[in-house]
Write a protein that holds these residues in place. Structure first.
Motif, PDB file in Angstrom:
ATOM      1  N   LEU A  52      78.329  51.835 -18.660  1.00  0.00           N
ATOM      2  CA  LEU A  52      77.425  50.388 -18.738  1.00  0.00           C
ATOM      3  C   LEU A  52      77.989  49.758 -19.979  1.00  0.00           C
ATOM      4  O   LEU A  52      77.811  48.573 -20.138  1.00  0.00           O
ATOM      5  CB  LEU A  52      75.877  51.055 -18.812  1.00  0.00           C
ATOM      6  N   ALA A 111      79.972  46.542 -20.302  1.00  0.00           N
ATOM      7  CA  ALA A 111      79.014  45.263 -21.019  1.00  0.00           C
ATOM      8  C   ALA A 111      80.405  44.813 -22.001  1.00  0.00           C
ATOM      9  O   ALA A 111      80.273  43.347 -22.447  1.00  0.00           O
ATOM     10  CB  ALA A 111      77.996  45.801 -21.768  1.00  0.00           C
ATOM     11  N   GLU A 145      73.684  43.682 -24.781  1.00  0.00           N
ATOM     12  CA  GLU A 145      72.578  43.862 -23.809  1.00  0.00           C
ATOM     13  C   GLU A 145      72.702  43.195 -22.510  1.00  0.00           C
ATOM     14  O   GLU A 145      72.098  43.789 -21.226  1.00  0.00           O
ATOM     15  CB  GLU A 145      71.130  43.561 -24.676  1.00  0.00           C
ATOM     16  N   GLU A 146      72.972  41.970 -22.395  1.00  0.00           N
ATOM     17  CA  GLU A 146      72.866  41.246 -21.272  1.00  0.00           C
ATOM     18  C   GLU A 146      74.125  41.892 -20.239  1.00  0.00           C
ATOM     19  O   GLU A 146      73.914  41.781 -19.113  1.00  0.00           O
ATOM     20  CB  GLU A 146      73.295  39.859 -21.587  1.00  0.00           C
ATOM     21  N   ASN A 168      72.754  45.045 -18.755  1.00  0.00           N
ATOM     22  CA  ASN A 168      71.984  44.730 -17.423  1.00  0.00           C
ATOM     23  C   ASN A 168      72.776  44.358 -16.180  1.00  0.00           C
ATOM     24  O   ASN A 168      72.592  44.668 -15.140  1.00  0.00           O
ATOM     25  CB  ASN A 168      70.861  43.590 -17.932  1.00  0.00           C
ATOM     26  N   LYS A 178      74.356  47.520 -14.582  1.00  0.00           N
ATOM     27  CA  LYS A 178      73.418  48.357 -13.904  1.00  0.00           C
ATOM     28  C   LYS A 178      72.999  47.634 -12.546  1.00  0.00           C
ATOM     29  O   LYS A 178      73.031  48.309 -11.450  1.00  0.00           O
ATOM     30  CB  LYS A 178      71.931  48.287 -14.667  1.00  0.00           C
ATOM     31  N   GLU A 179      72.977  46.176 -12.614  1.00  0.00           N
ATOM     32  CA  GLU A 179      72.891  45.392 -11.324  1.00  0.00           C
ATOM     33  C   GLU A 179      73.945  45.642 -10.122  1.00  0.00           C
ATOM     34  O   GLU A 179      73.629  45.940  -9.093  1.00  0.00           O
ATOM     35  CB  GLU A 179      72.560  44.103 -11.710  1.00  0.00           C
TER      36      GLU A 179
END
Length: 338
Positions: free
Chosen positions: A291, A295, A308-309, A312, A315-316
């Protein structure tokens, strides 16, 4: 200059110019240099410390002598140097499927293992990917599925003599550094992993000299990846600026881990780790480091604006099965050309 003059200059602690480095590697590729002379230059460069001009000049020479591929805009690579001897699982290769699933056009460049148990090519071969693709097959896959693996011996046919010397030396050389910069596609952006903190800024300057933007990353001075074992050092490379930053796991909402937590092994073991992550079965440190590095890749590609974006988004695409789908597409697509 004759090759011996390049060798003498570096042996005396002087840097080659970008042009001299370019000419030296062309002499090697043209078969004009002996194995002993190649080894001498590699060891002299390592002892002196490679300048960013030497790195950029040799990278340009490698690209010029590589398989000629059509220029496509917007391509990305996340190749690392290797040479960190951490024996972690194949983080950047696993990460490439996450990035592709997030819409990044992945021209993944890599090779077999030099100093670890499993290189990117070793892992992909165990997953069923055909490594030896023609120019036409590479370009077709890039257009059709948005990810392709560029196997270094296949796309750099003149590397055979140098590979023989590298394997005999069994230590990191400038060719560990050159690999991530020598993608035969004219890539625009990249996430480049380097095994030493001291090389982050020189590699960033070499990347900039080659007309690319992106991020150079080193994990706690022992990983050619972003790490969660301690501090990650990055250089954010723009056209006219380089920004150096330090990131901790806590600063991006992730837990600190140990090197043992991300240990890999032979290709068969690393294959299962990759599949477990992409299938969503792994929810511990191995997933977390993917992750984090995904990122960084999304940030380097300007797909997202913050780490952080990017976490996410990673993860998606994993949880929705999109990353696993990209792996399956590459396996099936490459085998059509076997």
């Amino acid at each position: 200059m004759e090759f011996k003059e390049y060798l003498l200059k570096v042996s005396n602690g002087e840097n080659l110019t970008k042009k001299e480095a370019y000419e030296a590697i062309n002499e090697i590729f043209n078969g004009e240099v002996s194995d002993i002379e190649i080894a001498g230059l590699l060891l002299a460069l390592r002892t002196k410390g490679e300048s960013y001009e030497e790195i950029a000049g040799m990278a340009e020479g490698m690209i010029e002598n590589a398989m000629p591929l059509d220029n496509k805009r917007g391509l990305f690579d996340n190749c690392g140097t290797g040479g960190d001897r951490s024996f972690s699982f194949n983080i950047s290769t696993t990460n490439s499927f996450v990035l592709a699933a997030g819409g990044v056009k992945m021209a993944k460049h890599g090779n077999r293992s030099i100093s670890s148990k499993s290189g990117s090519a070793d892992l992909l071969e165990s997953l069923g990917v055909n490594l030896n693709l023609s120019k036409e097959a590479i370009e077709q896959l890039m257009d059709e599925i948005g990810i392709v693996f560029l196997f270094a011996p296949n796309v750099h046919p003149k590397l055979a003599q140098i590979m023989k010397v590298r394997r005999a030396l069994k230590i990191p050389t400038i060719f560990n550094i050159l690999g991530p910069l020598a993608n035969p596609y004219k890539i625009d952006r990249q996430l480049l992993g380097i095994y030493s903190k001291d090389l982050v800024e020189p590699m960033a300057r070499a990347m900039q000299s080659l007309g690319r933007t992106g991020i150079v990353v080193n994990g706690n001075n022992h990983l050619d990846e972003g790490t969660l074992t301690g501090e990650t050092y990055i250089a954010i490379v723009e056209e006219d600026n380089i920004e150096l930053k330090t990131i901790t796991p806590e600063s991006v909402g992730l837990n600190k881990i140990t090197l043992k937590d991300i240990e890999g092994g032979e290709p068969i073991k690393n294959k299962q780790i990759t599949i477990d992550i992409l299938q969503g079965k792994e929810h511990g440190p191995k997933r977390d480091i993917i992750l984090f590095n995904a990122a960084l890749g999304f940030l380097a590609n300007k797909t997202v604006k913050t780490i952080e974006e990017g976490i996410n988004l990673a993860k998606e695409v994993i949880d929705q099965g999109k990353a696993l789908e990209k792996l399956n597409e590459l396996v099936e697509g490459s085998r059509k050309y076997a």
